[in-house]
Structure formats: C-alpha cells, structure tokens
Design a protein around this motif. Structure first.
Motif, PDB file in Angstrom:
ATOM      1  N   VAL A  41      27.044  37.012  40.905  1.00  0.00           N
ATOM      2  CA  VAL A  41      26.187  37.710  41.861  1.00  0.00           C
ATOM      3  C   VAL A  41      26.835  39.062  42.143  1.00  0.00           C
ATOM      4  O   VAL A  41      28.027  39.133  42.435  1.00  0.00           O
ATOM      5  CB  VAL A  41      26.067  36.904  43.178  1.00  0.00           C
ATOM      6  N   VAL A  42      26.055  40.151  42.066  1.00  0.00           N
ATOM      7  CA  VAL A  42      26.578  41.481  42.364  1.00  0.00           C
ATOM      8  C   VAL A  42      26.783  41.588  43.877  1.00  0.00           C
ATOM      9  O   VAL A  42      25.858  41.375  44.650  1.00  0.00           O
ATOM     10  CB  VAL A  42      25.604  42.585  41.888  1.00  0.00           C
ATOM     11  N   VAL A  43      28.031  41.908  44.297  1.00  0.00           N
ATOM     12  CA  VAL A  43      28.315  42.039  45.728  1.00  0.00           C
ATOM     13  C   VAL A  43      28.691  43.462  46.106  1.00  0.00           C
ATOM     14  O   VAL A  43      28.731  43.804  47.283  1.00  0.00           O
ATOM     15  CB  VAL A  43      29.408  41.050  46.194  1.00  0.00           C
ATOM     16  N   SER A  44      28.968  44.312  45.123  1.00  0.00           N
ATOM     17  CA  SER A  44      29.316  45.696  45.416  1.00  0.00           C
ATOM     18  C   SER A  44      29.231  46.522  44.139  1.00  0.00           C
ATOM     19  O   SER A  44      29.401  45.999  43.034  1.00  0.00           O
ATOM     20  CB  SER A  44      30.737  45.779  45.975  1.00  0.00           C
ATOM     21  N   GLU A  45      28.976  47.810  44.330  1.00  0.00           N
ATOM     22  CA  GLU A  45      29.007  48.763  43.230  1.00  0.00           C
ATOM     23  C   GLU A  45      29.929  49.893  43.653  1.00  0.00           C
ATOM     24  O   GLU A  45      29.720  50.505  44.694  1.00  0.00           O
ATOM     25  CB  GLU A  45      27.615  49.287  42.911  1.00  0.00           C
ATOM     26  N   VAL A  46      30.967  50.144  42.886  1.00  0.00           N
ATOM     27  CA  VAL A  46      31.941  51.174  43.209  1.00  0.00           C
ATOM     28  C   VAL A  46      31.606  52.415  42.397  1.00  0.00           C
ATOM     29  O   VAL A  46      31.563  52.362  41.169  1.00  0.00           O
ATOM     30  CB  VAL A  46      33.376  50.679  42.906  1.00  0.00           C
ATOM     31  N   HIS A  47      31.355  53.525  43.090  1.00  0.00           N
ATOM     32  CA  HIS A  47      31.024  54.791  42.434  1.00  0.00           C
ATOM     33  C   HIS A  47      32.246  55.693  42.486  1.00  0.00           C
ATOM     34  O   HIS A  47      32.951  55.750  43.488  1.00  0.00           O
ATOM     35  CB  HIS A  47      29.846  55.471  43.136  1.00  0.00           C
ATOM     36  N   GLN A  48      32.502  56.399  41.385  1.00  0.00           N
ATOM     37  CA  GLN A  48      33.649  57.286  41.315  1.00  0.00           C
ATOM     38  C   GLN A  48      33.202  58.660  40.865  1.00  0.00           C
ATOM     39  O   GLN A  48      32.345  58.779  39.996  1.00  0.00           O
ATOM     40  CB  GLN A  48      34.692  56.730  40.346  1.00  0.00           C
ATOM     41  N   GLY A  49      33.784  59.682  41.455  1.00  0.00           N
ATOM     42  CA  GLY A  49      33.427  61.042  41.099  1.00  0.00           C
ATOM     43  C   GLY A  49      34.063  61.531  39.825  1.00  0.00           C
ATOM     44  O   GLY A  49      33.593  62.479  39.206  1.00  0.00           O
ATOM     45  N   SER A  50      35.148  60.895  39.387  1.00  0.00           N
ATOM     46  CA  SER A  50      35.863  61.398  38.216  1.00  0.00           C
ATOM     47  C   SER A  50      35.704  60.514  36.985  1.00  0.00           C
ATOM     48  O   SER A  50      36.461  60.636  36.032  1.00  0.00           O
ATOM     49  CB  SER A  50      37.353  61.516  38.548  1.00  0.00           C
ATOM     50  N   GLY A  51      34.745  59.616  36.993  1.00  0.00           N
ATOM     51  CA  GLY A  51      34.543  58.756  35.833  1.00  0.00           C
ATOM     52  C   GLY A  51      33.545  57.670  36.156  1.00  0.00           C
ATOM     53  O   GLY A  51      32.947  57.649  37.234  1.00  0.00           O
ATOM     54  N   PRO A  52      33.365  56.744  35.227  1.00  0.00           N
ATOM     55  CA  PRO A  52      32.387  55.688  35.464  1.00  0.00           C
ATOM     56  C   PRO A  52      32.847  54.738  36.571  1.00  0.00           C
ATOM     57  O   PRO A  52      34.036  54.479  36.729  1.00  0.00           O
ATOM     58  CB  PRO A  52      32.308  54.963  34.117  1.00  0.00           C
ATOM     59  N   GLY A  53      31.904  54.255  37.329  1.00  0.00           N
ATOM     60  CA  GLY A  53      32.200  53.281  38.364  1.00  0.00           C
ATOM     61  C   GLY A  53      32.209  51.888  37.770  1.00  0.00           C
ATOM     62  O   GLY A  53      32.255  51.715  36.555  1.00  0.00           O
ATOM     63  N   PHE A  54      32.165  50.888  38.640  1.00  0.00           N
ATOM     64  CA  PHE A  54      32.145  49.510  38.162  1.00  0.00           C
ATOM     65  C   PHE A  54      31.423  48.622  39.156  1.00  0.00           C
ATOM     66  O   PHE A  54      31.203  49.003  40.305  1.00  0.00           O
ATOM     67  CB  PHE A  54      33.559  48.993  37.875  1.00  0.00           C
ATOM     68  N   THR A  55      31.054  47.459  38.712  1.00  0.00           N
ATOM     69  CA  THR A  55      30.329  46.490  39.515  1.00  0.00           C
ATOM     70  C   THR A  55      31.273  45.363  39.888  1.00  0.00           C
ATOM     71  O   THR A  55      32.075  44.926  39.074  1.00  0.00           O
ATOM     72  CB  THR A  55      29.129  45.939  38.731  1.00  0.00           C
ATOM     73  N   VAL A  56      31.180  44.892  41.137  1.00  0.00           N
ATOM     74  CA  VAL A  56      32.019  43.805  41.630  1.00  0.00           C
ATOM     75  C   VAL A  56      31.150  42.559  41.752  1.00  0.00           C
ATOM     76  O   VAL A  56      30.054  42.613  42.315  1.00  0.00           O
ATOM     77  CB  VAL A  56      32.636  44.167  42.998  1.00  0.00           C
ATOM     78  N   TYR A  57      31.649  41.450  41.227  1.00  0.00           N
ATOM     79  CA  TYR A  57      30.888  40.202  41.197  1.00  0.00           C
ATOM     80  C   TYR A  57      31.572  39.115  42.025  1.00  0.00           C
ATOM     81  O   TYR A  57      32.783  39.145  42.232  1.00  0.00           O
ATOM     82  CB  TYR A  57      30.772  39.687  39.759  1.00  0.00           C
ATOM     83  N   ALA A  58      30.779  38.143  42.464  1.00  0.00           N
ATOM     84  CA  ALA A  58      31.294  36.949  43.140  1.00  0.00           C
ATOM     85  C   ALA A  58      30.538  35.742  42.596  1.00  0.00           C
ATOM     86  O   ALA A  58      29.459  35.870  42.019  1.00  0.00           O
ATOM     87  CB  ALA A  58      31.090  37.046  44.647  1.00  0.00           C
ATOM     88  N   CYS A  59      31.108  34.564  42.805  1.00  0.00           N
ATOM     89  CA  CYS A  59      30.412  33.332  42.427  1.00  0.00           C
ATOM     90  C   CYS A  59      29.356  33.025  43.493  1.00  0.00           C
ATOM     91  O   CYS A  59      29.344  33.629  44.568  1.00  0.00           O
ATOM     92  CB  CYS A  59      31.407  32.175  42.283  1.00  0.00           C
ATOM     93  N   ARG A  60      28.477  32.115  43.213  1.00  0.00           N
ATOM     94  CA  ARG A  60      27.391  31.786  44.150  1.00  0.00           C
ATOM     95  C   ARG A  60      27.913  31.236  45.477  1.00  0.00           C
ATOM     96  O   ARG A  60      27.287  31.424  46.502  1.00  0.00           O
ATOM     97  CB  ARG A  60      26.433  30.794  43.505  1.00  0.00           C
ATOM     98  N   ASP A  61      29.057  30.561  45.476  1.00  0.00           N
ATOM     99  CA  ASP A  61      29.606  30.024  46.726  1.00  0.00           C
ATOM    100  C   ASP A  61      30.208  31.111  47.606  1.00  0.00           C
ATOM    101  O   ASP A  61      30.137  31.043  48.831  1.00  0.00           O
ATOM    102  CB  ASP A  61      30.674  28.966  46.430  1.00  0.00           C
ATOM    103  N   CYS A  62      30.816  32.133  47.003  1.00  0.00           N
ATOM    104  CA  CYS A  62      31.476  33.200  47.765  1.00  0.00           C
ATOM    105  C   CYS A  62      30.543  34.359  48.121  1.00  0.00           C
ATOM    106  O   CYS A  62      30.828  35.110  49.056  1.00  0.00           O
ATOM    107  CB  CYS A  62      32.668  33.737  46.981  1.00  0.00           C
ATOM    108  N   ALA A  63      29.454  34.536  47.405  1.00  0.00           N
ATOM    109  CA  ALA A  63      28.556  35.679  47.617  1.00  0.00           C
ATOM    110  C   ALA A  63      28.065  35.823  49.056  1.00  0.00           C
ATOM    111  O   ALA A  63      27.994  36.952  49.555  1.00  0.00           O
ATOM    112  CB  ALA A  63      27.379  35.601  46.651  1.00  0.00           C
ATOM    113  N   PRO A  64      27.758  34.740  49.780  1.00  0.00           N
ATOM    114  CA  PRO A  64      27.300  34.907  51.164  1.00  0.00           C
ATOM    115  C   PRO A  64      28.348  35.515  52.105  1.00  0.00           C
ATOM    116  O   PRO A  64      28.011  35.965  53.195  1.00  0.00           O
ATOM    117  CB  PRO A  64      26.954  33.481  51.608  1.00  0.00           C
ATOM    118  N   HIS A  65      29.602  35.587  51.697  1.00  0.00           N
ATOM    119  CA  HIS A  65      30.661  36.164  52.533  1.00  0.00           C
ATOM    120  C   HIS A  65      30.702  37.683  52.463  1.00  0.00           C
ATOM    121  O   HIS A  65      31.505  38.312  53.155  1.00  0.00           O
ATOM    122  CB  HIS A  65      32.025  35.592  52.125  1.00  0.00           C
TER     123      HIS A  65
END
Length: 78
Positions: free
Chosen positions: A33-57
C-alpha cells in the motif's frame, strides 16, 4: 527457489506481482500500500510502501489536485 513458493514472482498469465518491504515492520508483502511519496529537487523521488496491517498507521496521501496552489496558501509567489 522451489516450485511452490509462498510469494510467487508471477501469477498465471505472466503478470508480475509487486513485492515490496513495509517501511514500518520490515515485512515483505505482495500486497503493498502506498503510504508516502518523497519528492526531491535534485533527482528522482521514491514511493514508500507499507503492508496492509501497518498502512492504517499512516495518514492518507493527499491527492495532488486537491491541494491549494502555492499562491493561495498565503505569502504569494516569491
């Protein structure tokens, strides 16, 4: 790797299953589950994932189109 794996890399028909590590508990999940998207000004960003049990946190990721434009947040353009 054995023929009967707990988390197959592909499903019938050849479609690849995404496998990611949960940022909270470190477990490997094939239902990330996507829980965050990190954007960076000096290069490509990345996506942060969690499992279904941790995503609600984590807070929900806001839709970019629902955020106010920079000029409407106060202070105007600089």
């Amino acid at each position: 790797m054995s023929e009967q794996s707990e988390r197959p890399e592909t499903v019938p028909g050849g479609t690849r299953v995404p496998v990611r590590m949960c940022v909270r508990c470190g477990a490997i999940t094939d239902t990330p589950v996507v829980v965050s998207e990190v954007h960076q000004g000096s290069g490509p960003g990345f996506t942060v994932y969690a499992c279904r049990d941790c995503a609600p946190h984590f807070p929900r990721v806001p839709a970019v189109l629902s955020l106010p434009r920079a000029s409407h947040r106060g202070g105007g353009e600089r």
